[in-house]
Design a protein around this motif. Structure first.
Motif, mmCIF file in Angstrom:
data_model
loop_
_atom_site.group_PDB
_atom_site.id
_atom_site.type_symbol
_atom_site.label_atom_id
_atom_site.label_comp_id
_atom_site.label_asym_id
_atom_site.label_seq_id
_atom_site.Cartn_x
_atom_site.Cartn_y
_atom_site.Cartn_z
ATOM 1 N N ALA A 1 1.015 -1.160 -0.622
ATOM 2 C CA ALA A 1 0.677 -0.188 -0.090
ATOM 3 C C ALA A 1 0.880 0.904 -0.346
ATOM 4 O O ALA A 1 0.390 2.319 -0.535
ATOM 5 C CB ALA A 1 -0.823 -0.108 1.403
ATOM 6 N N SER B 1 -6.690 -1.276 2.590
ATOM 7 C CA SER B 1 -8.071 -2.204 1.693
ATOM 8 C C SER B 1 -8.284 -2.712 0.249
ATOM 9 O O SER B 1 -8.669 -3.961 0.103
ATOM 10 C CB SER B 1 -8.512 -1.088 2.199
ATOM 11 O OG SER B 1 -9.354 -0.268 2.054
ATOM 12 N N THR B 2 -7.748 -1.772 -0.837
ATOM 13 C CA THR B 2 -7.087 -2.175 -1.809
ATOM 14 C C THR B 2 -6.716 -3.583 -1.953
ATOM 15 O O THR B 2 -6.846 -3.851 -2.299
ATOM 16 C CB THR B 2 -6.637 -0.805 -2.195
ATOM 17 O OG1 THR B 2 -7.547 0.587 -2.131
ATOM 18 C CG2 THR B 2 -6.727 -0.767 -3.856
ATOM 19 N N ASN C 1 -4.623 2.255 -0.267
ATOM 20 C CA ASN C 1 -5.144 1.834 0.276
ATOM 21 C C ASN C 1 -4.810 0.541 1.004
ATOM 22 O O ASN C 1 -5.153 -0.275 0.491
ATOM 23 C CB ASN C 1 -6.772 2.300 0.718
ATOM 24 C CG ASN C 1 -7.278 3.268 2.585
ATOM 25 O OD1 ASN C 1 -6.962 1.556 3.267
ATOM 26 N ND2 ASN C 1 -7.507 3.720 2.621
#
Length: 184
Positions: A163, A171-172, A169
């Motif tokens: 990240a 979460s991506t 992010n």
């Protein structure tokens, strides 16, 4: 006494020219961010910079804040420092020694600003839901391809390291990892 202008538009594409047009100020603070919260660099700088006896000029109440709680806190904090706040569109000035009628008007106008924001958000959610039903809405365009994410993960890098390296992010990264595992 210093005359300070606080100007805000919601996006970088919007023009600030109509706000406080034709007036001259000693110091101007301009934000091009949503008024949904107080995490705005120029707002925070203006609050820090203002001193007793100064007057903060704002085009309209909704330019200072879109949240009732934020509006009341900003005005109260400035007044506590001895700073007056003048809203030009509403032709209202708050000094900290305000009448009950002025306080009522600030609360009413602040409520309208918050209501407008909530209605905008509701319409946006409804529009997105309708677009999803039609298969038109796909979300935001990806800035980094999943293959680049997976290549770094396969090279032994952690989710957080990937990240940071790709400036995305975590979460991506997690979503790409999960999608790859599901298709394997």
């Amino acid at each position: 006494m210093t005359n300070i202008a606080y100007i805000r538009v919601s996006t970088v594409d919007q023009n600030t020219d109509r706000q406080l047009d034709g007036m001259t100020f000693d110091k101007v603070f301009t934000d091009k961010l949503s008024g949904s919260d107080t995490n705005r660099p120029q707002l925070l700088a203006m609050i820090e910079w203002a001193r007793a006896g100064d007057v903060v000029h704002v085009h309209s109440i909704d330019r200072l804040a879109r949240s009732m709680a934020d509006l009341l806190k900003i005005v109260s904090d400035l007044n506590a420092k001895g700073v007056h706040v003048k809203f030009h569109k509403e032709d209202m000035k708050f000094t900290g020694e305000d009448s009950p009628m002025q306080k009522l008007m600030l609360n009413m106008m602040g409520s309208f600003a918050q209501f407008e924001r909530e209605v905008m958000k509701e319409r946006q959610r409804e529009g997105i839901a309708k677009a999803k039903e039609k298969g038109v809405y796909k979300g935001r365009v990806k800035t980094v391809d999943d293959t680049a994410i997976l290549a770094l993960l396969n090279a032994g890098k952690s989710v957080r390291a990937v990240a940071v390296e790709l400036d995305i992010n975590p979460s991506t990264v997690q979503r790409a990892k999960k999608a790859a595992q599901a298709s394997a």
